[in-house]
Design a protein around this motif. Structure first.
Motif, mmCIF file in Angstrom:
data_model
loop_
_atom_site.group_PDB
_atom_site.id
_atom_site.type_symbol
_atom_site.label_atom_id
_atom_site.label_comp_id
_atom_site.label_asym_id
_atom_site.label_seq_id
_atom_site.Cartn_x
_atom_site.Cartn_y
_atom_site.Cartn_z
ATOM 1 N N TYR A 248 0.766 -1.411 -0.080
ATOM 2 C CA TYR A 248 0.047 0.138 -0.095
ATOM 3 C C TYR A 248 1.001 1.228 -0.065
ATOM 4 C CZ TYR A 248 -3.001 -3.677 1.920
ATOM 5 O OH TYR A 248 -3.406 -4.996 2.058
ATOM 6 N N GLN A 254 -4.889 2.795 -2.373
ATOM 7 C CA GLN A 254 -5.733 2.948 -1.112
ATOM 8 C C GLN A 254 -6.829 2.041 -1.304
ATOM 9 O OE1 GLN A 254 -4.836 5.352 2.017
ATOM 10 N NE2 GLN A 254 -3.143 4.441 0.660
ATOM 11 N N ASP A 255 -7.514 1.787 -2.520
ATOM 12 C CA ASP A 255 -8.616 0.807 -2.457
ATOM 13 C C ASP A 255 -8.249 -0.588 -2.213
ATOM 14 O OD1 ASP A 255 -10.062 2.901 -3.475
ATOM 15 O OD2 ASP A 255 -10.003 2.619 -5.667
ATOM 16 N N LYS A 256 -7.045 -1.278 -2.273
ATOM 17 C CA LYS A 256 -6.686 -2.356 -1.916
ATOM 18 C C LYS A 256 -6.736 -2.655 -0.475
ATOM 19 C CE LYS A 256 -2.690 -2.463 -4.920
ATOM 20 N NZ LYS A 256 -1.327 -2.613 -5.315
ATOM 21 N N PRO A 258 -8.678 -3.000 3.238
ATOM 22 C CA PRO A 258 -10.121 -3.491 3.601
ATOM 23 C C PRO A 258 -11.180 -2.327 3.619
ATOM 24 C CG PRO A 258 -8.675 -3.543 5.418
ATOM 25 C CD PRO A 258 -7.787 -3.169 4.326
ATOM 26 N N LYS A 259 -12.284 -2.381 2.858
ATOM 27 C CA LYS A 259 -13.189 -1.456 2.944
ATOM 28 C C LYS A 259 -14.184 -1.595 3.965
ATOM 29 C CE LYS A 259 -13.392 -1.105 -2.217
ATOM 30 N NZ LYS A 259 -12.040 -2.015 -2.371
ATOM 31 N N GLU A 260 -14.031 -2.719 4.644
ATOM 32 C CA GLU A 260 -15.010 -2.986 6.010
ATOM 33 C C GLU A 260 -14.590 -2.188 7.129
ATOM 34 O OE1 GLU A 260 -14.639 -6.599 2.957
ATOM 35 O OE2 GLU A 260 -13.141 -5.009 4.069
ATOM 36 N N ASP A 262 -12.578 1.128 9.159
ATOM 37 C CA ASP A 262 -12.299 2.471 9.245
ATOM 38 C C ASP A 262 -11.011 2.624 9.687
ATOM 39 O OD1 ASP A 262 -12.095 5.178 9.582
ATOM 40 O OD2 ASP A 262 -14.061 5.693 10.651
ATOM 41 N N GLN A 338 -4.677 9.071 5.320
ATOM 42 C CA GLN A 338 -4.404 8.294 4.451
ATOM 43 C C GLN A 338 -3.443 7.215 5.126
ATOM 44 O OE1 GLN A 338 -1.913 10.511 1.602
ATOM 45 N NE2 GLN A 338 -3.491 12.009 1.459
#
Length: 931
Positions: A248, A254-256, A258-260, A262, A338
């Protein structure tokens, strides 16, 4: 055998052309290489220029930006046999293998210094970018284990010596500076003449984490386990996933993540084992922002922090055995919007690459380098400056103390700070106005925001009346809404891709912006004219050229940076590293044309080979206010200096600040004060001494109150800095007149002492002062290596130690260990409030017994450029230890306003007490014996 070689050359079709100072070989194609041209030129008695490229080439030529040295007439003796031709000067010999096309270099005594490995097809890989055709070029050299390698610019890996399989990437990036000059303790240097991104040392690609055999926390093959926790409840897992790559590194990554999760409210723990297919020394390369801790087999190896938008890096050495499992644990706490984290590694060097050093560049028309030999380290640096240009002498005030902060928001703030320094009688010469003095939308106009700075010209006049100089921040950046934008756009002086990408900066609502193109002659002139009209004519004294990489936008990947950065002379790939050179050139040439007799001062965040000729100083960028970052600056600054580029500084106190210190109390507040005290102690012995950083405010009186040990120590070292001005300014004179060096790796002076070649936390200031910063919290002593061959004196009390040993030196809160070499003649001047408060008509000369020594006291007018025309004075001094005699020689030269006579107070230092002896000096030779 000789007949066979001649027959081989005749059959193989090698052809050769010669001049008195060069050899050109055309080497025929064979299964492992194309038809090659090789040229070896003797530029002077210490410098050889080697170029090689495929004979049938259609790539564009690279414009020369760095090298200004010309071929000199020199007597070259030539020897030739069936296979070799030798080009011999009094200082070195180049031996060219006419069959293999490889070059070897020897010193004047015939000892091998450096040898090329033969080039092959892999040395030249055709490539192109943005309509530009070039080669990816690489060259491997055979070296010895016994030498240390310094230079290559400024890097944050805590490494002083680059021999032994290190990989160094030369590119311009905030906190990193790429200068393609390598210095060897065998007294030679290599200037790799290439402007593209370059890898040096072990140039093999770094391996991804997945190149290890990975094991999860549960023992499954193929991945590490990463558990995410809420910061508020670090014992409860909120998300888990396997990871076999940790990469990263940029905004585009950044999209790599985890979106789950915060990430701003979470921490991540990586756990598992790694297993290597190799046995030997592995190097783990980490990139990170936020907080990162790393454990190896349960032992905490690193505990670091970086601001979220400004990722840092470090390396860990790890001995591993094939098939052996090693426990790896990392705790990562992202700290802001970030999040950056990366882990790659270097495999052990294979046998065939042991004792080699390589260069690999993304773009060039040829393998192109200069080999520089010298009988001393100073001669090597002299050879580099002969090639790339002399470093100017900065004005005398520049060697005093500079105060800065991020940032003085109003004229009133700046003036109040100026008044406070003078009221407290803390010496200072330069105040620095950082960025955003303009109206919010008007970045690039260089106009003051008159609501906050109502009278800029009056402010500068007031500072001058109080004996201050003012440096101001100027970025090569122009907002789309800024007043000069239309003119610069319409004249083709801007990189417009950033505008069309609609990439916004971080100011206010965000403004689209881009950078001007200093590779365009008109743009350079236009940019200086803007600075001149808006700032220089107000009376500005010096320039702070920030973001000169150019920092198009923090954390863009390299491909995105290249797409924006399109220099007028060619592709961004070919000229990626040269922006700061041309940026400094435009300002230096502009000011010298506008005001020919005032010295130029340019502080810049990035730097390239040759930039020293433009009165440029580098600082180490946006480092963090942490102990580990302070320690890393030691090797960063010394290697920058050993790159032939003498003027370097840093943000004393560090720039980026953890939130715990914003409103610190108790133990945190005391650590903040201790950290800054130690940083000031170190910073006082750099070529330029300045404090800067984000909030909290960085003035000594804002860090600690009068009477506190931190305050008293900071003020002590500022005052000591001013007493050292005769020594420092003499070093500056040596930099120009003899191509000297301020910061010196111990190996430069002691190349044959194995114990000091890899010392990475000590350095010499000039040849006499051994500086040993303290870089750990609560440390009140530290190990100091005293080089062999000399006795060493404690600067503070005059006690003596023998060299060739390691001591545990006292380092109380208020002081760092500082030693003076036997044979030193150290001039100390009067106490001053600013550099030219009064003439140095009384100088204390400390003469350290135990060895012969010499020193030249250098003086000139201090502000103008007449020293370039011979207007300066030198007073040579010699000490003969056997007779205990000091000779102060006849003054050489003169300049307007020169002191015709002065008093020297001679203080003998030999471990005993001696009454000072007075010499009234009127310019004639004087001899004094120790009583």
């Amino acid at each position: 055998m000789k007949l066979f070689r001649l027959l081989f050359l005749w059959i193989s079709g090698v052809s050769m052309a010669q001049t008195p100072q060069s050899v050109l070989l055309t080497l025929p194609a064979n299964p492992w290489r194309p038809e090659l041209q090789l040229t070896v030129e003797v530029l002077n008695d210490q410098t050889f220029h080697v170029t090689s490229f495929p004979k049938k080439t259609n790539v564009a030529r690279t414009e020369n930006l760095s090298v200004v040295g010309k071929m000199e007439s020199v007597s070259v003796s030539k020897e030739e046999d069936a296979q070799f031709i030798k080009l011999k000067t009094p200082k070195a010999t180049a031996i060219i293998d006419k069959v293999l096309g490889a070059v070897k270099f020897e010193d004047a005594e015939g000892r091998v210094l450096l040898a090329e490995r033969p080039r092959s097809s892999e040395s030249f890989e055709a490539d192109s970018y943005s309509g530009d055709s070039f080669y990816r070029v690489k060259q491997t050299f055979e070296v010895s284990q016994e030498e240390a390698f310094y230079g290559l610019g400024q890097h944050q890996n805590g490494v002083m010596n680059y021999n032994g399989g290190r990989q160094v990437t030369l590119l311009q990036y905030n906190t990193m500076i790429g200068i393609p000059f390598l210095y060897s303790t065998k007294n030679y240097g290599i200037l790799w003449h290439n402007y593209s991104i370059t890898k040096a040392g072990d140039i093999r690609p770094l391996l991804p984490l997945s190149a290890f055999q990975l094991y999860s926390a549960e023992g499954h093959k193929g991945w590490l386990t990463v558990n995410y926790y809420a910061k508020s409840s670090a014992d409860k897992v909120i998300f888990t996933r396997p990871e076999s790559e940790i990469s990263y590194l940029y905004l585009s990554d950044q999209d790599k993540l985890p979106k789950e999760v915060d990430l701003s409210k979470s921490l991540a723990r990586y756990e598992g084992k790694i297993e290597s297919p190799y046995t030997g020394l592995h190097r783990l390369h980490f990139n990170y922002s936020g907080y990162l801790k790393v454990w190896i087999d349960g032992e905490l190896k690193e505990d670091r922090w970086r601001e979220s938008w400004n990722a840092g890096s470090f390396e860990l050495d790890l001995q591993m055995k094939q098939g052996q499992k090693v426990d790896l644990k990392m705790e990562w706490v992202p700290d802001g919007g970030q999040a950056y984290l990366g882990l790659q590694w270097q495999a052990p060097l294979p046998d065939e690459l042991q004792n080699t050093f390589s260069f690999s560049s993304e773009a060039g028309d040829s393998i192109d380098y200069y080999f520089i030999a010298g009988s001393t380290g100073d001669e090597v640096i002299q050879g580099y400056r002969k090639l790339t240009g002399k470093a100017q002498i900065l004005p005398k005030w520049a060697f005093g103390y500079w105060q800065s902060r991020e940032r003085y928001k109003t004229q009133a703030e700046l003036e109040q700070v100026a008044e406070e320094f003078r009221k407290r009688r803390i010496p200072i010469d330069n105040l620095v106005q950082d960025w955003s003095y303009w109206s919010e939308h008007d970045w690039g106009s260089h106009d003051f925001d008159l609501t906050r700075f109502p009278d800029p010209k009056g402010m500068i006049e007031k500072l001058h009346q109080a004996n201050y100089k003012l440096m101001i921040s100027v970025w090569p950046k122009i907002n789309e809404r800024a007043s000069p934008y239309i003119e610069f756009r319409d004249k083709g002086w801007l990189y417009l891709r950033n505008i069309y990408d609609k990439r916004r900066d971080w100011i206010g609502p965000g403004y689209t912006s881009t950078f001007y193109d200093p590779f365009h002659e008109g743009a350079r002139r236009g940019f200086w004219n803007l600075m001149n009209e808006k700032l220089y004519q107000l009376g500005m004294d010096a320039w702070w050229m920030d973001a000169s990489e150019p920092d198009i936008h923090s954390n863009l990947n390299i491909a995105e940076r290249k797409s924006v950065f399109q220099p007028a002379i060619g592709s961004s790939t070919r000229y990626y590293n040269a922006f700061p050179l041309e940026n400094a050139r435009g300002i230096f040439e502009g000011q010298r044309e506008t005001d020919p007799n005032k010295r130029v001062v340019i502080l810049t965040r990035s730097f390239f080979a040759g930039q020293q000729r433009y009165s440029a100083i580098a600082w180490s960028g946006d480092i963090s206010s942490r102990w580990h970052d302070m320690k890393d600056q030691i090797s960063a600054g010394v290697n920058f200096s050993m790159s032939g580029t003498p003027y370097w500084t840093m943000d004393a106190g560090g720039f980026l600040v953890e939130r715990k210190w914003h409103k610190a109390e108790g133990a945190d507040l005391e650590e903040w004060r201790e950290l800054n005290a130690r940083w000031f102690q170190y910073g006082a012995f750099l070529p330029l001494f300045r404090a800067h950083g984000q909030f909290p405010f960085r003035e000594p009186f804002h860090i600690a109150p009068a009477g506190h040990p931190a305050y008293e120590s900071m003020v002590y070292y500022i005052k000591l800095r001013y007493k050292l001005l005769p020594y420092l300014y003499s070093l500056a004179g040596d930099v120009y007149h003899k191509d000297g060096t301020f910061l010196r790796a111990l190996g430069m002076e002691y190349p044959n002492d194995p114990q000091i070649l890899s010392v990475n936390d000590q350095f010499l200031l000039g040849k006499y002062l051994l500086v040993n910063p303290v870089t750990a919290k609560g440390q009140i002593s530290r190990k100091v290596v005293l080089p062999a061959g000399n006795e060493w004196y404690d600067f503070y009390n005059g006690s003596k130690e023998n060299g060739g040993k390691i001591i545990e030196a006292a380092a109380p809160y208020e002081r760092i260990p500082l030693f003076v070499r036997a044979g030193a003649i150290l001039p100390l001047g009067p106490e001053l409030q600013y550099s030219d408060e009064k003439p140095a008509d009384k100088i204390s000369l400390y003469v350290y017994a135990g060895a012969d020594g010499s020193f030249t006291l250098y003086e000139d007018e201090g502000k103008n450029n007449e020293y370039e025309n011979g207007k300066y004075a030198m007073i040579p001094m010699k000490y003969d230890d056997q007779s205990r005699t000091l000779t102060i020689g006849k003054r050489i030269g003169e300049y307007p306003g020169m002191l015709k006579q002065r008093q020297f107070e001679v203080i003998w230092v030999d471990g005993r007490n001696h009454k000072p002896q007075i010499i009234k000096y009127k310019g004639e030779e004087t001899t004094l014996k120790l009583k």
